[in-house]
Design an enzyme around this catalytic site. Structure first.
Site, PDB file in Angstrom:
ATOM      1  N   ARG A  58     -11.769  17.700  24.918  1.00 39.32           N
ATOM      2  CA  ARG A  58     -13.073  17.123  24.661  1.00 39.32           C
ATOM      3  C   ARG A  58     -13.677  16.090  25.783  1.00 39.32           C
ATOM      4  O   ARG A  58     -14.582  15.660  25.876  1.00 39.32           O
ATOM      5  CB  ARG A  58     -13.408  16.804  23.336  1.00 39.32           C
ATOM      6  CG  ARG A  58     -13.567  17.650  22.389  1.00 39.32           C
ATOM      7  CD  ARG A  58     -13.734  17.359  20.993  1.00 39.32           C
ATOM      8  NE  ARG A  58     -12.326  16.762  20.362  1.00 39.32           N
ATOM      9  CZ  ARG A  58     -11.791  16.983  19.429  1.00 39.32           C
ATOM     10  NH1 ARG A  58     -11.688  17.917  18.802  1.00 39.32           N
ATOM     11  NH2 ARG A  58     -10.588  16.227  19.410  1.00 39.32           N
ATOM     12  N   GLU A  95       1.838  10.545  15.395  1.00 34.08           N
ATOM     13  CA  GLU A  95       2.129  10.504  13.949  1.00 34.08           C
ATOM     14  C   GLU A  95       3.331  11.112  13.489  1.00 34.08           C
ATOM     15  O   GLU A  95       4.219  10.526  13.043  1.00 34.08           O
ATOM     16  CB  GLU A  95       0.969  10.073  13.183  1.00 34.08           C
ATOM     17  CG  GLU A  95       1.237   9.491  12.041  1.00 34.08           C
ATOM     18  CD  GLU A  95      -0.005   9.278  10.963  1.00 34.08           C
ATOM     19  OE1 GLU A  95       0.071   9.048   9.759  1.00 34.08           O
ATOM     20  OE2 GLU A  95      -1.295   9.639  11.448  1.00 34.08           O
TER      21      GLU A  95
END
Length: 172
Positions: A58, A95
């Site tokens: 993006r 994460e």
């Protein structure tokens, strides 16, 4: 125009507990998309740089038209295995796991100044990795620019040594 109102929020995507910011609704609205590019362009006024570096994928959507508007080169930072030439690679932690980013070794060089663009900053991991790639090749990061910032994930703290620009802020 209120850009936030053109971004769809999808709760529980891609996993429960996540509030996904879907920019496809902004992108399909030609006025909102053009306005977002106007604001991103204005925010770069007065900054000295040679290239816009866009983070896959993006970051390409906003970075490439900005480079065109500002008469600058565009350099893609890609996911592994997408670039055919000699590459520089960096691994970074997520994460839950890790990821890698790659850039052509000859895309930028010593003394070049870049703006790194992506659609969203959350924890700042991919942005910081892109900065390390740029700096490994001898260039300097002038600033980061994001359409969206998720304030409570503290990505700006990870980029504390850099100028960070964002247009729309959310509390995750």
């Amino acid at each position: 125009m209120d850009l936030k109102s053109t971004i769809r929020v999808i709760e529980g995507y891609p996993i429960e507990g996540v509030s996904f910011k879907d920019i496809t609704t902004l992108l399909k609205d030609k006025e909102a998309f053009n306005y977002s590019l106007d604001l991103l362009e204005e925010a770069l006024e007065g900054l000295e740089f040679d290239y816009i570096v866009g983070i896959e994928s993006r970051g390409f959507i906003f970075g490439a038209p900005l480079a065109d508007r500002l008469n600058k080169g565009f350099v893609p930072v890609r996911k592994p295995g997408k670039l055919p030439g000699e590459i520089e690679k960096i691994s970074y932690d997520l994460e839950y796991g890790n990821n890698e980013l790659e850039m052509h070794k000859d895309a930028i060089g010593k003394g070049d100044r870049v703006i790194i663009v992506d659609d969203l900053i959350a924890t700042g991991g991919s942005a910081k990795a892109a900065a390390k790639l740029v700096e490994t090749l001898g260039a300097e990061v002038t600033a980061f620019e994001f359409l969206i910032e998720l304030d409570d994930l503290n990505g700006r703290d990870v980029l504390k040594d850099y100028k960070v620009i964002s247009l729309v802020k959310y509390d995750h």
